[in-house]
Design an enzyme around this catalytic site. Structure first.
Site, PDB file in Angstrom:
ATOM      1  N   HIS A  88      -2.767  -1.089  -3.219  1.00  0.00           N
ATOM      2  CA  HIS A  88      -3.909  -0.211  -2.966  1.00  0.00           C
ATOM      3  C   HIS A  88      -3.808   1.008  -3.869  1.00  0.00           C
ATOM      4  O   HIS A  88      -2.885   1.814  -3.742  1.00  0.00           O
ATOM      5  CB  HIS A  88      -3.936   0.240  -1.504  1.00  0.00           C
ATOM      6  CG  HIS A  88      -4.232  -0.865  -0.545  1.00  0.00           C
ATOM      7  ND1 HIS A  88      -3.864  -0.806   0.780  1.00  0.00           N
ATOM      8  CD2 HIS A  88      -4.861  -2.060  -0.713  1.00  0.00           C
ATOM      9  CE1 HIS A  88      -4.261  -1.913   1.388  1.00  0.00           C
ATOM     10  NE2 HIS A  88      -4.861  -2.693   0.502  1.00  0.00           N
ATOM     11  N   ASP A 110      -4.242  -4.429   6.283  1.00  0.00           N
ATOM     12  CA  ASP A 110      -4.740  -5.277   5.206  1.00  0.00           C
ATOM     13  C   ASP A 110      -3.637  -6.221   4.740  1.00  0.00           C
ATOM     14  O   ASP A 110      -2.519  -5.794   4.454  1.00  0.00           O
ATOM     15  CB  ASP A 110      -5.237  -4.422   4.033  1.00  0.00           C
ATOM     16  CG  ASP A 110      -5.900  -5.252   2.944  1.00  0.00           C
ATOM     17  OD1 ASP A 110      -6.556  -6.254   3.294  1.00  0.00           O
ATOM     18  OD2 ASP A 110      -5.756  -4.909   1.764  1.00  0.00           O
ATOM     19  N   MET A 152       0.232   1.206   5.099  1.00  0.00           N
ATOM     20  CA  MET A 152      -0.441   1.648   6.303  1.00  0.00           C
ATOM     21  C   MET A 152      -1.598   0.711   6.630  1.00  0.00           C
ATOM     22  O   MET A 152      -2.238   0.161   5.739  1.00  0.00           O
ATOM     23  CB  MET A 152      -0.958   3.072   6.106  1.00  0.00           C
ATOM     24  CG  MET A 152      -1.447   3.752   7.370  1.00  0.00           C
ATOM     25  SD  MET A 152      -1.769   5.478   7.023  1.00  0.00           S
ATOM     26  CE  MET A 152      -0.145   6.004   6.463  1.00  0.00           C
ATOM     27  N   SER A 176       0.852  -1.193   0.000  1.00  0.00           N
ATOM     28  CA  SER A 176       0.000   0.000   0.000  1.00  0.00           C
ATOM     29  C   SER A 176       0.886   1.240   0.000  1.00  0.00           C
ATOM     30  O   SER A 176       1.627   1.461  -0.955  1.00  0.00           O
ATOM     31  CB  SER A 176      -0.941  -0.023   1.225  1.00  0.00           C
ATOM     32  OG  SER A 176      -1.827   1.071   1.200  1.00  0.00           O
ATOM     33  N   THR A 177       0.856   2.005   1.063  1.00  0.00           N
ATOM     34  CA  THR A 177       1.611   3.254   1.108  1.00  0.00           C
ATOM     35  C   THR A 177       3.103   3.012   0.893  1.00  0.00           C
ATOM     36  O   THR A 177       3.732   2.277   1.632  1.00  0.00           O
ATOM     37  CB  THR A 177       1.400   3.968   2.457  1.00  0.00           C
ATOM     38  OG1 THR A 177       0.019   4.010   2.754  1.00  0.00           O
ATOM     39  CG2 THR A 177       1.979   5.372   2.430  1.00  0.00           C
TER      40      THR A 177
END
Length: 374
Positions: free
Chosen positions: A220, A316, A313, A194-195
């Protein structure tokens, strides 16, 4: 113990944007707006006196455009940057360039009804700034592609559903069919991030040879961004990289990236694996969700799949990686030292789902090792 406020500089040539964003951020006691400038040159003068922790930046501005300013900041004084731009709404090319240059996240603003949109999205802006302030950007200025930014739009708080909303677990909580599956020559790698993931994935995939094992990826990312992201990686990599389509084969030398706004799962047909691209509710407030992908790997591949969770972050993918681990899959979490945000890997490690913890630079080697059954 008092925690210092997050110092924010707003750079936008629209007086309306500066005013509304400043009001939204100033309403949060943990944020201090230290300045609002109409163009990057004014901002630089102000920032010489007091450097911000986060910059909220438009792309289209006079005297110096936002992308040039972003690259200058990242090369000279790496700082988390949140892009707030209508260009990102009209087309994702500018947004992808911003992300490649080091922006942490993107907020797309419309060309019409701007003031109302900003007021309605004030919580999203606040959360984006807080998330950016936690990003680790110490490597950005050195030009390292190890980990530096994310294509994650600020999202409103929604009910947090588990992977059960899309795919049921194997009997025994993930120890079902996957754990009992015989090894085949059809082995693959599943990656969730993600991030910070856009550059982390670039750093990993560009180091793989054309004969790399099959890879399925959840990053993401909103709709429209994943196709362009995949195209960009495809132009840089020896392997084929593209946005996944329902029914695609999982084959060596190919990486499939889950489309934004859709979930992606693996399915088994005999000794072959394919991907299923499906609609469904947000899982862990994301679609695509890493947990959904990882659960499908645990259920239908087991030890034939290697699970890797990288910078991001939240949590998930952490439970999904544990399910893969329990199903006999080799599992890897990215080490904190190279993560932009050590959220998803940290939670996976805490749950006992990571058999190995590796810095980003060692993950390509681990992927190639997985193809040999190591």
């Amino acid at each position: 113990m008092n925690v210092p406020a997050i110092r924010v500089m707003i750079v936008d040539d629209s007086a309306v944007v500066r005013q509304v964003v400043k009001q939204a951020l100033a309403a949060d006691p943990s944020i201090q707006v230290i300045g609002a400038a109409s163009d990057p040159l004014f901002a630089l003068e102000h920032m010489k006196k007091q450097w911000p922790d986060v910059i909220v930046l438009d792309i289209e501005m006079p005297r110096m455009d936002g992308l040039t300013f972003l690259r200058k900041v990242m090369s000279e004084h790496p700082t988390p940057v949140v892009i707030c731009s209508s260009l990102a709404e009209r087309g994702s090319d500018a947004a992808m360039k911003a992300l490649s240059a080091g922006a942490v996240s993107i907020i797309t603003k419309p060309t019409m009804g701007l003031k109302q949109f900003l007021e309605d999205s004030s919580n999203d802006i606040v959360q984006a700034v807080k998330a950016a302030a936690r990003a680790n950007v110490r490597h950005l200025g050195g030009g390292l592609a190890a980990a530096n930014q994310a294509a994650v739009s600020a999202a409103a708080v929604r009910p947090k559903l588990s992977a059960d909303a899309v795919i049921s677990a194997s009997p025994g909580g993930g120890l079902g069919s996957g754990a009992g599956m015989v090894r085949t020559t059809e082995r693959f790698v599943a990656i969730g991030t993600s991030t910070g993931g856009t550059q982390a994935l670039e750093a990993v995939l560009t180091r793989l040879p054309a004969v790399a094992p099959p890879i399925v990826i959840v990053q993401h990312m909103p709709e429209r961004f994943t196709a362009m992201f995949a195209e960009r990686l495809n132009s840089l990599c020896a392997i084929e990289v593209r946005e996944a389509r329902h029914g695609d084969r999982v084959i060596p030398g190919r990486a499939l990236i889950a489309p934004g706004g859709k979930h992606m799962m693996v399915a088994r047909s005999g000794a072959q694996y394919t991907v299923e691209v499906v609609d469904g509710p947000l899982v862990n407030r994301h679609r695509p969700s890493v947990d959904v992908l990882f659960r499908s790997c645990a259920k239908f591949a087991g030890r034939n799949a290697t699970g890797i969770i990288m910078t991001g972050m939240g949590d998930d993918g952490a439970r999904g990686l544990k399910e893969m681990f329990d199903a006999g899959s080799p599992t890897i979490a990215e080490d904190e030292s190279t993560c932009v945000v050590f959220g998803m890997p940290k939670e996976a490690i805490r749950l006992g789902g990571a058999a190995q913890v590796l810095p980003l630079g060692r993950i390509p080697e681990a992927i190639m090792q997985s193809a040999r059954g190591g």
